[in-house]
Scaffold this motif. Structure first.
Motif, PDB file in Angstrom:
ATOM      1  N   SER A  54       0.806  -1.226   0.000  1.00 45.67           N
ATOM      2  CA  SER A  54       0.000   0.000   0.000  1.00 45.67           C
ATOM      3  C   SER A  54       0.840   1.277   0.000  1.00 45.67           C
ATOM      4  O   SER A  54       0.528   2.217  -0.758  1.00 45.67           O
ATOM      5  CB  SER A  54      -0.967  -0.003   1.189  1.00 45.67           C
ATOM      6  N   PRO A  55       1.904   1.383   0.796  1.00 46.34           N
ATOM      7  CA  PRO A  55       2.695   2.617   0.731  1.00 46.34           C
ATOM      8  C   PRO A  55       3.296   2.861  -0.649  1.00 46.34           C
ATOM      9  O   PRO A  55       3.363   4.013  -1.112  1.00 46.34           O
ATOM     10  CB  PRO A  55       3.775   2.393   1.795  1.00 46.34           C
ATOM     11  N   ALA A  56       3.747   1.803  -1.317  1.00 45.03           N
ATOM     12  CA  ALA A  56       4.312   1.961  -2.660  1.00 45.03           C
ATOM     13  C   ALA A  56       3.244   2.394  -3.651  1.00 45.03           C
ATOM     14  O   ALA A  56       3.490   3.254  -4.515  1.00 45.03           O
ATOM     15  CB  ALA A  56       4.968   0.662  -3.108  1.00 45.03           C
ATOM     16  N   ILE A  57       2.042   1.799  -3.558  1.00 39.90           N
ATOM     17  CA  ILE A  57       0.949   2.186  -4.449  1.00 39.90           C
ATOM     18  C   ILE A  57       0.621   3.664  -4.272  1.00 39.90           C
ATOM     19  O   ILE A  57       0.439   4.399  -5.258  1.00 39.90           O
ATOM     20  CB  ILE A  57      -0.280   1.300  -4.195  1.00 39.90           C
ATOM     21  N   ASP A  58       0.563   4.116  -3.039  1.00 38.44           N
ATOM     22  CA  ASP A  58       0.282   5.528  -2.776  1.00 38.44           C
ATOM     23  C   ASP A  58       1.406   6.426  -3.301  1.00 38.44           C
ATOM     24  O   ASP A  58       1.149   7.483  -3.896  1.00 38.44           O
ATOM     25  CB  ASP A  58       0.100   5.756  -1.276  1.00 38.44           C
ATOM     26  N   SER A  72       1.568  -3.317 -11.225  1.00 30.99           N
ATOM     27  CA  SER A  72       2.096  -4.601 -10.763  1.00 30.99           C
ATOM     28  C   SER A  72       1.933  -4.745  -9.255  1.00 30.99           C
ATOM     29  O   SER A  72       1.638  -5.834  -8.745  1.00 30.99           O
ATOM     30  CB  SER A  72       3.579  -4.724 -11.142  1.00 30.99           C
ATOM     31  N   THR A  73       2.101  -3.643  -8.540  1.00 27.13           N
ATOM     32  CA  THR A  73       1.945  -3.674  -7.091  1.00 27.13           C
ATOM     33  C   THR A  73       0.479  -3.780  -6.689  1.00 27.13           C
ATOM     34  O   THR A  73       0.132  -4.497  -5.728  1.00 27.13           O
ATOM     35  CB  THR A  73       2.589  -2.412  -6.481  1.00 27.13           C
ATOM     36  N   VAL A  74      -0.401  -3.107  -7.420  1.00 27.28           N
ATOM     37  CA  VAL A  74      -1.839  -3.262  -7.199  1.00 27.28           C
ATOM     38  C   VAL A  74      -2.245  -4.717  -7.399  1.00 27.28           C
ATOM     39  O   VAL A  74      -3.010  -5.294  -6.605  1.00 27.28           O
ATOM     40  CB  VAL A  74      -2.638  -2.338  -8.137  1.00 27.28           C
ATOM     41  N   ASN A  75      -1.756  -5.339  -8.456  1.00 24.30           N
ATOM     42  CA  ASN A  75      -2.092  -6.740  -8.722  1.00 24.30           C
ATOM     43  C   ASN A  75      -1.655  -7.638  -7.575  1.00 24.30           C
ATOM     44  O   ASN A  75      -2.393  -8.556  -7.177  1.00 24.30           O
ATOM     45  CB  ASN A  75      -1.435  -7.203 -10.025  1.00 24.30           C
ATOM     46  N   LEU A  76      -0.456  -7.399  -7.057  1.00 23.26           N
ATOM     47  CA  LEU A  76       0.038  -8.220  -5.956  1.00 23.26           C
ATOM     48  C   LEU A  76      -0.853  -8.072  -4.734  1.00 23.26           C
ATOM     49  O   LEU A  76      -1.244  -9.066  -4.099  1.00 23.26           O
ATOM     50  CB  LEU A  76       1.481  -7.820  -5.634  1.00 23.26           C
TER      51      LEU A  76
END
Length: 295
Positions: free
Chosen positions: A152-156, A213-217
């Motif tokens: 979540s922090p990376a997505i944000d 890619s991070t959302v998918n994970l």
């Protein structure tokens, strides 16, 4: 290893899919597709491509998922199911009618999706350090990581457009390496993956591929209710030092492959999450045995 090439497939408004053979294709051998882990590329399988016995047992074909390496989609959105479809279309485009599929971490659940979608094509699945669940409270109760908290922090942080001089922060690469390979990554290996990530994730398009890619994970769907549709043999290898997904989770989930004629879990002592990289000898030997048995 040969250089990664791209091949055009019709999925997602046409796509260019990054792929790499270890050696020139030999129609007399079975094919083993290799699907890499989060943010890595076909380069994850350098140890496998250097293993002469494995390369003599099967054609080794690394296929890079959407959001990774040189793979690009015509549409803006993609999921793991899309990578599974595209991987099958790569096999069609190359004239390969059957294949085994090996996947590390996210590659494991992509391999399972390929087997679900094309049971006549996928002859067997080798799953490494993976999970068939969502990032769920159930998996965390079994000792798996907090994937929501990690992603979540990376997505944000990746939500806003950036300039074309942007590259993936090395801090994020180091966080992935720590989860995948543990605290003792060599300087050469760390430098290699810093360079590869900064090659693949640059500019605003690279930021968006990384974010998706991070959302998918974080937000993927689980496969528990679907795994009865896997009818091929399954070999699951899991390391005792995997800090992302636990052996306890693997022990529960291997039993969900109820329609498989052979579903086996092998625990690798000391193995890390990116098991194909941390313990290639154990992975390669088990894979050779598996492919020879079921080819």
């Amino acid at each position: 290893m040969s250089d990664t090439q791209t091949i055009t497939v019709p999925h997602l408004g046409t796509s260019e899919v990054g792929h790499r053979f270890a050696r020139p294709y030999d129609a007399s051998l079975p094919t083993l597709v290799l699907v890499n882990s989060f943010t890595t590329s076909a380069d994850l399988y350098r140890p496998q491509f250097a293993d002469d016995e494995l390369a003599a047992t099967a054609n080794l074909l690394a296929i890079e998922p959407y959001g990774h390496g040189r793979t690009r989609a015509g549409y803006a959105q993609f999921t793991y199911w899309d990578t599974a479809v595209a991987g099958l279309q790569v096999l069609d485009a190359l004239g390969i009618g059957e294949a085994f599929v090996l996947g590390t971490s996210q590659g494991g659940w992509i391999a399972a999706r390929m087997a679900l979608l094309a049971p006549r094509t996928v002859r067997g699945v080798v799953a490494l350090g993976t999970s068939m669940d969502t990032e769920s409270p159930r998996s965390r109760a079994l000792g798996c990581w907090d994937g929501v908290g990690f992603c979540s922090p990376a997505i944000d942080a990746l939500a806003e457009p950036v300039g074309e001089d942007w590259v993936i922060p090395v801090e994020l690469v180091d966080a992935v390496l720590a989860e995948g390979l543990g605290p003792d990554v060599s300087p050469d290996e760390r430098a290699f993956w810093h360079a590869r990530h900064q090659e693949h994730y640059t500019g605003d398009a690279g930021r968006e591929r990384l974010r998706l890619s991070t959302v998918n994970l974080r937000d993927r769907d689980g496969l528990h209710a679907r795994l009865g549709g896997v009818h091929c043999p399954v070999l699951w290898l899991h390391g005792t030092e995997d800090t992302v997904y636990s052996v306890a989770n693997a022990e529960e989930e291997i039993r969900l492959f109820g329609s498989s004629p052979h579903a086996e879990l092998r625990v690798v002592d000391g193995g890390r999450h990116f098991l194909s990289a941390s313990h290639p000898g154990a992975v390669d030997a088990a894979t050779v045995e598996f492919v020879r048995r079921f080819a």
